[in-house]
Design a protein around this motif. Structure first.
Motif, PDB file in Angstrom:
ATOM      1  N   UNK A  92       0.660  -1.431  -0.028  1.00 61.83           N
ATOM      2  CA  UNK A  92      -0.034   0.046  -0.047  1.00 61.83           C
ATOM      3  C   UNK A  92       0.747   1.345  -0.191  1.00 61.83           C
ATOM      4  N   UNK A  93       2.077   1.391   0.890  1.00 59.81           N
ATOM      5  CA  UNK A  93       3.020   2.234   0.674  1.00 59.81           C
ATOM      6  C   UNK A  93       3.594   2.926  -0.791  1.00 59.81           C
ATOM      7  N   UNK A  94       4.060   1.560  -1.193  1.00 59.27           N
ATOM      8  CA  UNK A  94       4.484   1.484  -2.595  1.00 59.27           C
ATOM      9  C   UNK A  94       3.293   2.568  -3.314  1.00 59.27           C
ATOM     10  N   UNK A  95       2.008   1.891  -3.255  1.00 55.65           N
ATOM     11  CA  UNK A  95       0.620   2.112  -4.357  1.00 55.65           C
ATOM     12  C   UNK A  95       0.930   3.426  -4.287  1.00 55.65           C
ATOM     13  N   UNK A  96       0.285   3.911  -3.426  1.00 54.23           N
ATOM     14  CA  UNK A  96       0.785   5.680  -2.697  1.00 54.23           C
ATOM     15  C   UNK A  96       1.857   6.157  -3.558  1.00 54.23           C
ATOM     16  N   UNK A  97       3.160   5.934  -3.403  1.00 53.42           N
ATOM     17  CA  UNK A  97       4.269   6.185  -4.011  1.00 53.42           C
ATOM     18  C   UNK A  97       4.252   6.535  -5.256  1.00 53.42           C
ATOM     19  N   UNK A  98       3.529   5.300  -5.787  1.00 56.29           N
ATOM     20  CA  UNK A  98       3.200   5.002  -7.460  1.00 56.29           C
ATOM     21  C   UNK A  98       2.043   6.052  -7.750  1.00 56.29           C
ATOM     22  N   UNK A  99       1.343   6.037  -6.700  1.00 60.91           N
ATOM     23  CA  UNK A  99       0.162   7.367  -7.316  1.00 60.91           C
ATOM     24  C   UNK A  99       0.463   8.825  -7.395  1.00 60.91           C
ATOM     25  N   UNK A 100       1.284   9.370  -5.705  1.00 63.68           N
ATOM     26  CA  UNK A 100       1.653  10.579  -6.311  1.00 63.68           C
ATOM     27  C   UNK A 100       2.584  10.796  -7.332  1.00 63.68           C
ATOM     28  N   UNK A 101       3.677   9.614  -7.615  1.00 66.45           N
ATOM     29  CA  UNK A 101       4.742  10.039  -8.788  1.00 66.45           C
ATOM     30  C   UNK A 101       3.459  10.112 -10.539  1.00 66.45           C
ATOM     31  N   UNK A 102       3.066   9.687 -10.149  1.00 69.47           N
ATOM     32  CA  UNK A 102       2.309   9.452 -11.753  1.00 69.47           C
ATOM     33  C   UNK A 102       1.339  10.932 -11.211  1.00 69.47           C
ATOM     34  N   UNK A 103       0.948  11.533 -10.430  1.00 77.96           N
ATOM     35  CA  UNK A 103       0.558  12.525 -10.034  1.00 77.96           C
ATOM     36  C   UNK A 103       0.376  13.479 -10.430  1.00 77.96           C
ATOM     37  N   UNK A 104       1.894  13.479 -10.094  1.00 71.80           N
ATOM     38  CA  UNK A 104       3.045  15.216 -10.862  1.00 71.80           C
ATOM     39  C   UNK A 104       3.121  14.757 -11.774  1.00 71.80           C
ATOM     40  N   UNK A 105       3.359  13.653 -12.705  1.00 77.14           N
ATOM     41  CA  UNK A 105       3.833  14.125 -14.578  1.00 77.14           C
ATOM     42  C   UNK A 105       2.812  14.490 -15.026  1.00 77.14           C
ATOM     43  N   UNK A 213      -1.809  17.035  -6.467  1.00 80.24           N
ATOM     44  CA  UNK A 213      -0.453  18.022  -5.555  1.00 80.24           C
ATOM     45  C   UNK A 213      -0.173  18.845  -5.761  1.00 80.24           C
ATOM     46  N   UNK A 214       0.393  18.715  -7.032  1.00 78.17           N
ATOM     47  CA  UNK A 214       1.269  19.601  -7.668  1.00 78.17           C
ATOM     48  C   UNK A 214       1.791  21.354  -7.503  1.00 78.17           C
ATOM     49  N   UNK A 215      -0.092  22.034  -7.162  1.00 80.48           N
ATOM     50  CA  UNK A 215      -0.096  23.771  -7.936  1.00 80.48           C
ATOM     51  C   UNK A 215      -0.929  23.814  -6.563  1.00 80.48           C
ATOM     52  N   UNK A 216      -0.613  23.532  -5.398  1.00 78.21           N
ATOM     53  CA  UNK A 216      -1.968  23.917  -4.223  1.00 78.21           C
ATOM     54  C   UNK A 216      -0.636  25.222  -3.774  1.00 78.21           C
ATOM     55  N   UNK A 217      -0.181  25.640  -4.253  1.00 79.54           N
ATOM     56  CA  UNK A 217       0.265  27.088  -3.579  1.00 79.54           C
ATOM     57  C   UNK A 217       0.179  28.135  -4.521  1.00 79.54           C
ATOM     58  N   UNK A 218      -0.498  27.775  -5.584  1.00 79.75           N
ATOM     59  CA  UNK A 218      -1.561  28.658  -7.033  1.00 79.75           C
ATOM     60  C   UNK A 218      -3.144  29.168  -6.365  1.00 79.75           C
ATOM     61  N   UNK A 219      -3.306  28.357  -4.836  1.00 78.38           N
ATOM     62  CA  UNK A 219      -4.780  27.842  -4.638  1.00 78.38           C
ATOM     63  C   UNK A 219      -4.320  28.692  -3.361  1.00 78.38           C
ATOM     64  N   UNK A 220      -6.007  29.212  -2.731  1.00 73.66           N
ATOM     65  CA  UNK A 220      -6.480  29.594  -1.457  1.00 73.66           C
ATOM     66  C   UNK A 220      -6.997  28.135  -0.756  1.00 73.66           C
ATOM     67  N   UNK A 221      -6.144  28.395   0.224  1.00 73.13           N
ATOM     68  CA  UNK A 221      -7.287  27.250   1.594  1.00 73.13           C
ATOM     69  C   UNK A 221      -7.164  27.856   2.899  1.00 73.13           C
ATOM     70  N   UNK A 222      -8.367  27.335   3.276  1.00 73.14           N
ATOM     71  CA  UNK A 222      -9.492  28.138   4.037  1.00 73.14           C
ATOM     72  C   UNK A 222      -8.787  27.002   5.810  1.00 73.14           C
ATOM     73  N   UNK A 223      -8.733  27.329   6.764  1.00 71.49           N
ATOM     74  CA  UNK A 223      -7.618  26.803   7.563  1.00 71.49           C
ATOM     75  C   UNK A 223      -8.612  25.634   8.206  1.00 71.49           C
ATOM     76  N   UNK A 224      -9.793  25.168   7.653  1.00 75.19           N
ATOM     77  CA  UNK A 224     -10.589  24.109   8.163  1.00 75.19           C
ATOM     78  C   UNK A 224     -10.823  23.388   6.502  1.00 75.19           C
TER      79      UNK A 224
END
Length: 430
Positions: A92-105, A213-224
């Motif tokens: 599951x940890x490896x799957x999460x790492x793979x998903x995260x890698x693919x999500x940033x390409x 996950x790559x462009x979170x800094x481009x948007x605003x997030x509320x404290x909740x």
């Protein structure tokens, strides 16, 4: 999100597509992680089979009264159970790492996207309208005499800081008229369904539309934990997230007029004067959910919808296809429509119309059931501005400016302005 099976089948093509975007080869890293994940899953399945076999033998040993064998097998079952749990956790940890890698390409560019490094390599495919000829030096929107009373940057800075504006009086009304005109045109003439969508969305919606996950800094997030939408592309597209649609429901064509919020990270020093680049702005968005075979034609239709708004307003524009180095992260192909702004003596983007193919659909698991039967397929998603309201206001004001500081407004807006077609030098409608 990329299809891992496609990368396994043709890693060279995957790396070649990344190279077109100026990205380093990734197939080896992706496939190495994928192989480790699959090996761990296989090992866990093998250990599970051994656990099941030993579990069956426990009862037999007990029935024979073989206490020593019974205890040995029971200990083996316990050990295998712990081993399986550990290996599943690692998988599951490896799957999460793979998903995260693919999500940033980034997405693969379509074959017809021109090769290039930046906006200088974009290719013009159409131009429309004659640029206005002035017998005076045209100024930028915020410098027009009749506009100044209705475009208050000082008060906005006092309340909110830089990159905000308060529109007042006639200018605020023209801005509102533009948005209403756009929505009415898209609904009445272009066949889109109007949606009043939320401007606060969850992580899943931002992830599904490739903003995380790559462009979170481009948007605003509320404290909740809520995200302020960078555009209503997010809620409109994610409205089919997790759904399996009937093919007969496609295409789905949506439009919404919303506030949009962007941090403008990395834009320090760019377009600091006027309201061209703001933290808060309004857009009329178009989103289409289509059958894969129809998405290219749908993109052309959407480009025509956006162009039609400018033509009705009499604003000169050009349409360019973005090169590989200027496309957005999730786009497969993008057309930018750029309005002529006399105050800057150049064209400025007023709409981007992109097809993502199944890139977003994979991230949010949006599918359809083929009419002829068979396995559900991923839909294709498209989005485009129809148009950015503030930038359209800029174009209308600058192209319609007169020598006395008044502004001649488009006839198309007259029904929304009580029949009035002029913003006077005193800042009132007449």
């Amino acid at each position: 999100m990329h299809d891992i099976r496609a990368i396994r089948d043709n890693p060279e093509a995957f790396d070649a597509a990344l190279a077109r975007r100026g990205e380093a080869a990734m197939s080896q890293a992706v496939l190495s992680l994928d192989a480790a994940r699959r090996a761990k899953i296989a090992a866990a399945e093998s250990a599970k089979a051994e656990q099941n076999k030993a579990s069956k033998e426990v009862g037999a040993a007990k029935g024979r009264g073989d206490e020593a064998e019974f205890e040995r097998l029971r200990a083996l079952v316990s050990d295998k159970k712990a081993e399986v749990a550990a290996m599943n956790a690692e998988a599951q940890e490896l799957d999460a790492k793979l998903t995260d890698m693919l999500a940033r390409i980034p997405n693969n560019p379509a074959d017809d996207v021109p090769q290039g490094d930046d906006e200088n390599d974009n290719v013009e495919v159409k131009s429309w309208g004659e640029k206005p000829a002035f017998d005076f030096k045209p100024v930028e929107h915020y410098e027009i005499k009749g506009v100044k009373p209705g475009m208050d940057f000082e008060t906005a800075a006092k309340t909110s800081g830089a990159r905000f504006v308060m529109l007042k009086g006639a200018v605020a009304r023209v801005h509102r008229a533009l948005a209403q005109f756009m929505i009415d045109t898209h609904v009445d003439e272009n066949g889109l369904t109007e949606v009043n969508s939320p401007v606060l969305v969850r992580d899943e919606a931002m992830y599904g539309t490739d903003k995380l996950p790559k462009f979170g800094e481009d948007s605003y997030q509320t404290t909740d934990g809520w995200w302020l939408v960078p555009t209503s592309e997010v809620p409109l597209t994610y409205s089919v997230g997790g759904d399996t649609l009937e093919q007969s429901a496609l295409p789905i064509r949506l439009t919404a007029h919303t506030l949009c919020f962007r941090s403008e990270a990395g834009s320090a020093g760019r377009d600091t004067a006027g309201m061209l680049r703001q933290h808060q702005f309004e857009k009329v968005e178009m989103v289409s959910i289509t059958h894969p075979d129809e998405s290219d034609a749908e993109q052309q239709r959407m480009v025509g919808c956006a162009e039609g708004i400018l033509e009705k307003l009499g604003v000169p524009y050009r349409t360019v296809i973005l090169c590989t180095g200027d496309m957005g992260f999730g786009a497969r192909r993008t057309y930018d429509i750029e309005a002529w702004v006399p105050g800057q003596d150049c064209y400025r983007e007023i709409s981007s119309v992109s097809t993502t193919g199944d890139f977003q659909a994979r991230r949010m698991n949006a599918r359809f059931k083929p009419e002829g039967g068979g396995k559900p397929q991923f839909v294709h998603t498209l989005n485009g501005s129809g148009l950015a309201v503030g930038r359209c206001l800029i174009a209308v004001l600058e192209n319609g400016q007169q020598a006395d500081g008044s502004v001649k407004l488009p006839e198309a807006l007259a029904p929304y302005l009580g029949g009035k077609t002029t913003l006077t030098a005193e800042g009132v409608l007449a």
